[in-house]
Design an enzyme around this catalytic site. Sequence first.
Site, short mmCIF file in Angstrom:
data_model
loop_
_atom_site.label_atom_id
_atom_site.label_comp_id
_atom_site.label_asym_id
_atom_site.label_seq_id
_atom_site.Cartn_x
_atom_site.Cartn_y
_atom_site.Cartn_z
N SER A 271 0.83 -1.20 0.00
CA SER A 271 0.00 0.00 0.00
C SER A 271 0.86 1.24 0.00
O SER A 271 2.04 1.21 0.35
CB SER A 271 -0.92 0.02 1.22
OG SER A 271 -0.16 0.13 2.42
N ASP A 272 0.27 2.34 -0.41
CA ASP A 272 0.89 3.65 -0.24
C ASP A 272 0.46 4.19 1.12
O ASP A 272 -0.41 3.62 1.78
CB ASP A 272 0.45 4.59 -1.39
CG ASP A 272 1.40 5.75 -1.59
OD1 ASP A 272 2.25 5.99 -0.72
OD2 ASP A 272 1.28 6.43 -2.62
N ASP A 273 1.03 5.29 1.52
CA ASP A 273 0.72 5.86 2.84
C ASP A 273 -0.71 6.38 2.84
O ASP A 273 -1.00 7.44 2.28
CB ASP A 273 1.70 6.99 3.14
CG ASP A 273 1.54 7.53 4.54
OD1 ASP A 273 0.76 6.97 5.30
OD2 ASP A 273 2.20 8.54 4.86
N SER A 275 -3.40 4.51 1.70
CA SER A 275 -4.21 3.99 0.59
C SER A 275 -4.95 2.71 0.95
O SER A 275 -5.66 2.15 0.10
CB SER A 275 -3.32 3.73 -0.64
OG SER A 275 -2.39 2.71 -0.39
#
Length: 846
Positions: A271-273, A275
Amino acid sequence: MILPTWLLLLSGTALADYYNPPISDGYGNWSAAYEKARHFVCQLTLTEKVNFTTGVGTGQTVGYSNSIIPRIGFRGLAGDDGPTGVRGADYTSALASGMNLAMTWDRQLIYEQNYINGAEHKAKGANSVAAPVVGPLGHAPAGGRNFEGFSPDPYLSGIAFGEAVRGTQDAGAIAEGKHYLLYEQEHFREIVEWNVWLAEEPNITDPYSSNVDDRTLHELYLWPWYDGVKNHMGAVMCSYNQANNTHACESDRLLNQLLKGELGFQGYVSSDDGSQFSGVASALGGMDVTGPGETSPNGISGLGESYWGPNLTLAVLNGSVPEWRLDDMVTRVMASYYYLGQDKDYPELNFASGNFDTYGYEYPEAELGWRKINLHLDVRDNHAETIRKVGSNSAVLLKNSKNTLPLKKPKQIAVIGEDAGPNKYGPNGCSDRACNEGTMAMGWGSGSTNFPYLVDPLSAIQQRALKDRTVVQYVLDNWAKDQIGDVSWQAEVCLTFVSAISGEGYLEVDNNFGDRNNLTAWKDGDAVVKQVAANCSETVVVIHAPGPILMEEWIDLPNVTAVIFAGLPGQESGNGLVDVLYGDVNPSGKLPWSVGRKREDYGTDVLYKANGPVPQLDFSEGLFIDYRYVDKNNIKPRFEFGFGLSYTTFDYHGLRINAVPAVPTASISPSQAMRTTNPSICPHTSLNPSDYTFPTRCTPTRGGDPKLWDVVYRVRTTVTNTGSVAGQEVAQLYLDLGNGTPPRQLRGFQKVMIQPGEHKEVEFELRRRDVSIWDVVKQQWVEVTKLGTDIKVFVGSSSRDVKLRGVIPATGKAPSMISSMVPSSSSRMSSVVPSSRFKVTPTPTH
């Protein structure tokens, strides 16, 4: 225990349908890596596996650091941003933007810079690099993070993406391609971020949804990811946005069916920060790791709690998430680790991102682990040479009407514009480079890094002027009208600098929330150019920007005699520019997008006003973005896609098109059930092989159906340097595939150095996927010649400057059936290549 039917039938498909057995090929060995990973995973307890997937961070890196497991002597995996270098570190390089790499159209330079990036991350002890970038692709020219990627053209982006992955991983670090998928603007990408800033009704309740049809998805936005997977990409970062109203990080369609199934991706998804929006759904949807840390601003009930961690343990124990899926998550991470050989002599993490103190807490939030956190290792080596080379080779010469360039020891130069000089706060004086002070050499956000130094244009020009005994006067205040007038009328040549900038959505510059509000030069740049041109008969305009800018206010002024688009070239900005200004390097950059005459010429734009609690971005233009839209609608651009001048001239002749004999290759359909297997990894996993039989859809190679990569045609032409100086030409090949496709699509390019009077043969290889379209009914790629379509072939120096034309006939057609493609007014005789079925003809240059 019998798993519930809903768990096995996500989207009408068994969850394990897209479990991919490892592949054994390439410079590493995925089979061996997976065997090592399985052995590692089967030693772990349930809680250790859960901790491994729930990145908690060490406090030292921007990315995650998977759980350190002293019991078995495992130190964890550390990741860090990003595409322009190791983020938040010292004694590292500040690389050119991805956009500049695309502007070079040079496969070797793209590879070299990314090798540098991977090598510096490895030397600092980071296992993975959050790069390269093809999301955003560049749906709208004002998109804030377009510069991190390469081009809105999928073919150019795909080639660049594949070379970037290869370079990064050849250096030993895991390439984590981002952002997957359809992340095309900064507005409304995060709930908390946007609501805190905008605070207008209605506040958004979810990130925006990019809504796109299946064919557009495959032929445009998914296209470059095939190249990344084909080149062994070890990780993927899923994006903030939704895709067709499903969060990207829990989309079974995007992650399981397409990425891990159709494309055959072997690595892990992080995941992104901020997301991740669910626990069970993201696990079942195909996400493998919570990348940035245990908590997130989008956490449970908005409290910043983790969706995984103890919640994932509970989900496995109560059967909501099968344990084999958890095993698969950890195995994928470790397989990438072993595939890159990181289990052997990989450097220890030796820096703390954003903290330059030598000593500090390893776990700063808990104030635990006081120790030496920074060794301050200098990992730059001779990398500045490559960065400078990228800068000079990416400079695009847009105008040179009086042969003003290259400069020939002018007696006096005026350097005008704030963008020519240094930031008064220093090159790192603004948080994550989020300001418009001094020269622009990097965009802002997580795709930025610290400059070890920044050679501004003025400094480099003055250094060169010392050798030539040239007088240099300058004004670095865009609003100092009197002073600009005073120095510009005295000068023989006036170098005028204008800029624009953009970045990631968590930072704002001059009320630009990541995405640019306009496509014009910032800080009254148009007025500066016009004032200089009114006083100086040879005005050279240099543009530093994250994408195209409109220049209609001044481009046709007779005193504007030369224009260079320099992009965002990193730490060697001024040196690379001076190489081109003085002719030490013949400019060879080409535009990776088109320059319109007005904003509406692009047909697409950023959604600036929320159209509901969940903003909807409908990509109704389909395949037609940038030059594809311009060509379809017969719009005359200011400068077309692929355009770029040189200090010399080139001629094309002798187009030859030949079919390549077919080589027997096993073909598969993305929806074909290849075999039946139980996805269990460890003997103790809570699945009984006698109870469950999972049909597994897999591809026997990375990058989709192996037949897609077969070379089916070779196109050759001869390019001659008809000028007086050596130069590099980027020969470009475009196809018209009919069937609702754009009138021209880039499907080949080669960059060659040619001496004056020299002839060089250029060859383009057309792969099967280059001559195919996506069949939404059959759910597979289909060659258009088998649909009865002739393929029109165009070769030239840009998308509009076509030198030669030819035709690849539909299957079963004789050459005589396509003779109408040969213009009777052609200045040269048309010819049929011996042993070829394809009619070709030259087109006069214009």
